[in-house]
Motif scaffolding. Structure first.
Motif, short mmCIF file in Angstrom:
data_model
loop_
_atom_site.label_atom_id
_atom_site.label_comp_id
_atom_site.label_asym_id
_atom_site.label_seq_id
_atom_site.Cartn_x
_atom_site.Cartn_y
_atom_site.Cartn_z
N LEU A 162 -6.99 -6.45 -7.68
CA LEU A 162 -6.24 -7.04 -6.58
C LEU A 162 -6.52 -8.54 -6.57
O LEU A 162 -7.67 -8.94 -6.79
N GLU A 179 -2.07 -5.16 -7.58
CA GLU A 179 -1.75 -5.58 -6.23
C GLU A 179 -2.01 -7.08 -6.09
O GLU A 179 -3.06 -7.57 -6.48
N TRP A 209 -1.54 -10.24 -3.18
CA TRP A 209 -1.21 -10.68 -1.83
C TRP A 209 -0.95 -12.18 -1.83
O TRP A 209 -1.70 -12.94 -2.43
N VAL A 242 2.82 -8.57 0.25
CA VAL A 242 2.02 -7.72 -0.63
C VAL A 242 2.94 -7.25 -1.75
O VAL A 242 4.00 -6.66 -1.50
N SER A 301 -2.27 -1.82 2.19
CA SER A 301 -2.81 -2.07 0.85
C SER A 301 -2.97 -0.75 0.11
O SER A 301 -3.50 0.21 0.66
N ARG A 302 -2.52 -0.72 -1.13
CA ARG A 302 -2.72 0.46 -1.97
C ARG A 302 -4.17 0.53 -2.44
O ARG A 302 -4.71 1.60 -2.64
N THR A 303 -4.81 -0.61 -2.60
CA THR A 303 -6.19 -0.67 -3.07
C THR A 303 -7.17 -0.25 -1.98
O THR A 303 -8.11 0.49 -2.23
#
Length: 191
Positions: free
Chosen positions: A109, A137, A139, A150, A171-173
């Motif tokens: 990320l 990911e 941002w 995002v 957030s996917r993380t």
């Protein structure tokens, strides 16, 4: 404003060992050294807030990850960018522990905080370079227009979601992250 400081073309390895005996910071763009202006205090405060929140998530979830602020990412053969915050695995760091803090494989990320002089760099150039690395990911925190974008890597492209106001950032993380855009942007203010 960023400026290219030399006409000499540097390899990535030469860039890692470059020292002009100043405190200047440079990104490597197509083999050229590009001077990077110091960030604003707002920029630093937001980055620190994000780093602290990510560190807390890593600790709480007992993840083998590390969070770094203002470290480099190799984005191409003769390219290296500074990011504001990124997450990498411990293994990615171990291999290069005693070398310059430039991640040579894609972080999990990346976060960039937009400043007036970095709008095009953060939204356009870094986005395309991070996409080429397939960073999962990315941002973009933009205090200028009060939003967080995002970008999630999906089937060869970034899928983009914009968040504003009191919206919770998804957030996917970090699925347990509980931050709103207002909280993130407020971190850039002196109370």
């Amino acid at each position: 404003m960023n400026q290219t400081t030399t006409k000499t073309v540097y390899s990535f390895e030469e860039y890692l060992s470059y020292d002009d005996v100043t405190d200047n910071r440079y990104e490597l763009i197509d083999g050229k050294l590009e001077l990077i202006n110091p960030p604003t205090f707002r920029h630093l405060l937001i980055s620190k807030f994000i780093e602290q929140n990510f560190d807390e998530q890593i600790k709480n979830q007992k993840l083998p990850w590390m969070c770094f602020r203002e470290a480099g990412i190799r984005t191409g053969w003769r390219k290296s960018r500074f990011s504001d915050v990124y997450i990498v695995t411990s293994e990615q760091v171990m291999e290069f522990l005693d070398e310059s803090a430039v991640c040579q494989s894609p972080p999990l990320l990346v976060v960039e905080v937009v400043s007036p002089e970095s709008v095009k760099r953060d939204y356009r150039y870094k986005r395309s370079e991070y996409a080429a690395l397939e960073i999962p990911e990315y941002w973009i925190i933009d205090p200028i227009v009060s939003k967080v974008t995002v970008l999630l890597w999906d089937e060869g492209l970034y899928e983009e979601t914009e968040f504003a106001g009191n919206q919770k950032i998804v957030s996917r993380t970090f699925t347990d992250l509980d931050l709103t855009v207002e909280q993130v942007l407020a971190a850039g203010n002196i109370k």
